[in-house]
Write a protein that holds these residues in place. Structure first.
Motif, PDB file in Angstrom:
ATOM      1  N   SER B  65      36.523  40.990  40.224  1.00 34.16           N
ATOM      2  CA  SER B  65      35.446  40.395  39.417  1.00 34.16           C
ATOM      3  C   SER B  65      35.662  38.906  39.263  1.00 34.16           C
ATOM      4  CB  SER B  65      35.402  41.030  38.029  1.00 34.16           C
ATOM      5  OG  SER B  65      35.101  42.387  38.120  1.00 34.16           O
ATOM      6  N   GLN B 101      28.320  44.706  36.513  1.00 37.69           N
ATOM      7  CA  GLN B 101      28.766  46.082  36.325  1.00 37.69           C
ATOM      8  C   GLN B 101      28.188  46.660  35.033  1.00 37.69           C
ATOM      9  OE1 GLN B 101      33.023  46.433  36.530  1.00 37.69           O
ATOM     10  NE2 GLN B 101      32.988  48.629  36.164  1.00 37.69           N
ATOM     11  N   ASP B 180      28.839  43.374  41.411  1.00 38.55           N
ATOM     12  CA  ASP B 180      30.138  43.704  40.837  1.00 38.55           C
ATOM     13  C   ASP B 180      30.148  45.161  40.381  1.00 38.55           C
ATOM     14  OD1 ASP B 180      32.583  43.791  39.705  1.00 38.55           O
ATOM     15  OD2 ASP B 180      32.237  42.247  38.196  1.00 38.55           O
ATOM     16  N   GLU B 181      30.572  46.039  41.257  1.00 34.54           N
ATOM     17  CA  GLU B 181      30.631  47.475  40.954  1.00 34.54           C
ATOM     18  C   GLU B 181      29.400  47.934  40.175  1.00 34.54           C
ATOM     19  OE1 GLU B 181      34.350  49.292  39.993  1.00 34.54           O
ATOM     20  OE2 GLU B 181      35.336  47.349  39.841  1.00 34.54           O
TER      21      GLU B 181
HETATM   22 MG   LIG Z   1      35.789  44.056  37.620  1.00 32.57          MG
END
Ligand SMILES: [Mg+2]
Ligand SMILES: Nc1ncnc2c1ncn2[C@@H]1O[C@H](COP(=O)(O)OP(=O)(O)OP(=O)(O)O)[C@@H](O)[C@H]1O
Lengths: 271, 275
Positions: B65, B101, B180-181
């Motif tokens: 991240s 995320q 990001d995920e």
């Molecule tokens: Mg992360």
């Protein structure tokens, strides 16, 4: 629950809705019956129906309508103080957001003044400003400013960092970041603060007017209540009290409606 | 805004395969007050080509991240450089849209349609409201949220929120999409569905969009990435860089299993270096 209830003649939901009106009506009836039945001296404690008649007369239904003038006196001062408090709170919060020292000052000041019933400052205010509207505005501002400022600060401090980054990602300027992300994010706390602030101000101004009435100043619904004692118009005094309650409840429900329109719809009320 | 458009235009002139993002010896340390700074990313050098789907794979806490956030321009580098089309990254811009995320990346006071339209109107300020809404509806349909478009985010499921964020990012047509995920917090079934859907969207609608996708999920990496960069556990370094011939093949396809197993071993190794 709903489906179950629909089969019956009187659904629990209707009872639930009627519970409050029934209790209110019951209390009023009890008041009326006790006063009439026990032959209480009406000069000390008038019957409910008398109070309602006086209230109606005071509001112009078969009477002078003098109450409107007193309400307006009170609300005018309160609204001025409210505007001043909100502006000061926004200004102070703005400083506090940008500067650690200012933040600490605000937090200490809030800590000191929030537990203080600001009516206690009225003697000093009278010393400084005399028996004037300024004195009233001063104590009312002191009662509203701190809860509003502290909830604003909390509101801004708890804005989601992800939303701030979202704003940066979409190239919002500083000002539009404030208006399109920070303010709506802080709105639940802002409305809560405005509601609490208004409630504090409303209590304080009525109390302050009572003191003014006792010392011979003039104007406002609190002054009217105090006067009714002087002239033995107790029913008028009760009508004044009832009016204070009604206005308090009405403004409260205004704030609740505002919340329903905004934060409740967005699901951010507990944020 | 004009500069953003110009820069997007310049991206187009680069032919596929040329590097778009050039990262050289990038290190990022977090300084926490009173404590020694923690090095989160340690001299990473990598070229990310225009149009490629680049996956950063690594265990939790390895600095994925952090690196992605720096590419987005949200945090500064401690040393080294990140250049995009030859220019050092400045502050965040609409050329590089980030999908976080976090489920809380939608504006709660706007509906699904409102959120997507907001993004479009920020990016294309001259577009009329109705035109922007029409475009927003297209993108919402692309992620399968048509029926939810008048709903506020608090009435959506986690997966629906991420779809909406994806629709908003796609609608803006950034040259570089940073993810990001985005499916990290979804349950397994929803995650697989979203992975397949994203793959379809990237294949159909965004052939020349460059995408950097962060994940700790090996199968996700194999499914989505043209190339996969494996990061070692913190401080994050480049541990391996792998060309993935199986990109786009169905999830858990047997041909891709050896690569997935290899990646899993690499991740395990990075765990071992810690203990
Ligand atoms: Mg992360
Ligand atoms: N704001 C911060 N301040 C201090 N340290 C941080 C901060 N953010 C991250 N770190 C540290 O930097 C390292 C890398 O964090 P990062 O969030 O980049 O990991 P990640 O690979 O994205 O992990 P995950 O897969 O769990 O999201 C971690 O050791 C973390 O503790």
């Amino acid at each position: 629950m709903k489906a179950l209830a629909e089969g019956h003649n009187v659904s629990p939901e209707i009872i639930e809705k009627l519970r409050k009106p029934i209790v209110v009506a019951g209390l009023c009836l009890a008041w009326e019956l006790v006063v009439r039945g026990m032959q209480v001296n009406p000069l000390l404690f008038p019957a409910f129906s008398d109070v309602v008649m006086h209230l109606a007369a005071g509001l112009g239904l078969g009477g002078s309508g003098e109450l409107w003038g007193y309400i307006w006196d009170t609300l005018r001062v309160l609204l001025q103080a409210y505007a001043i408090s909100v502006a000061l709170a926004i200004f102070m919060t703005g400083l506090a957001v940008g500067n650690r020292w200012a933040r600490e000052v605000l937090s200490v000041m809030t800590g000191i003044f929030q537990p203080l019933p600001s009516i206690a400052l009225l003697p000093m205010a009278i010393l400084w400003f005399g028996f004037s509207q300024e004195s009233l505005i001063f104590v009312v501002v002191m009662s509203m400013l701190w809860p509003i400022a502290s909830s604003l600060t909390v509101g801004f401090a708890t804005v989601s960092p992800t939303l701030v980054r979202l704003g940066q990602n979409y190239e919002l300027s500083r000002i539009s970041l404030v208006t399109t992300v920070l303010v709506p994010s802080a709105l639940p706390m802002m409305i809560a603060g405005l509601k609490v602030g208004w409630g504090f101000g409303w209590r304080t101004i009525v109390a302050a007017e009572l003191v003014f009435g006792a010392t011979g100043g003039g104007g406002g619904i609190g002054w009217f209540i105090n006067n009714s004692r002087l002239f033995m118009n107790v029913a008028d005094g009760f009508a004044g009290i009832m009016l204070v309650i009604i206005i308090g409840l009405a403004t409260e429900s205004l704030f609740i409606a505002l919340q329903r329109l905004t934060t409740q719809r967005w699901g951010t009320e507990t944020a | 805004m004009a500069t953003a458009a110009n820069r997007a235009a310049r991206f187009e002139q680069l032919s596929p395969g040329e590097p778009l993002v050039t990262i050289r010896d990038a290190s990022i340390a977090y300084s926490t007050r009173g404590r020694a700074a923690t090095l989160a990313v340690d001299s990473v050098s990598i070229d990310i080509r225009k149009g490629e789907k680049f996956v950063i794979l690594g265990p939790s806490g390895c600095g994925k991240s952090t690196l992605l956030t720096a590419i987005g321009g949200f945090i500064p580098l401690t040393s080294g450089s990140i250049k995009i089309d030859g220019e050092p990254v400045g502050s965040p811009s609409m050329d590089r849209i980030m999908v976080f995320q976090d489920f809380g990346q939608l504006l709660p006071w706007r509906t699904v349609l409102g959120n997507v339209t907001w993004g479009i109107r920020r990016r294309f300020p001259k577009m009329s409201r109705s035109e922007a809404q029409a475009r927003a509806r297209e993108c919402i349909a692309l992620v399968g949220l048509d029926r939810q478009s008048p709903q506020y985010p608090n009435t959506l499921s986690g997966g629906q929120k991420q779809r909406c964020a994806l629709a908003r990012a796609f609608a803006v047509a950034p040259a570089l999409l940073l993810m990001d995920e985005p499916f990290g917090a979804l349950d397994a079934i929803n995650r697989e569905r979203m992975q397949a859907e994203l793959n379809r969207m990237l294949m159909e609608g965004a052939r020349d969009m460059t995408v950097i996708f962060v994940t700790h999920d090996v199968n996700e990496a194999v499914h989505l990435g043209d190339r996969i960069m494996v990061m070692s556990r913190g401080p994050g370094r480049v541990r391996a860089l792998i060309d993935n011939p199986h990109v786009g093949s169905p999830l858990f396809h047997t041909d891709a299993m050896p690569l997935a197993a290899e990646l899993r071993e690499l991740l395990k190794d990075t765990e071992n270096t810690v203990s």
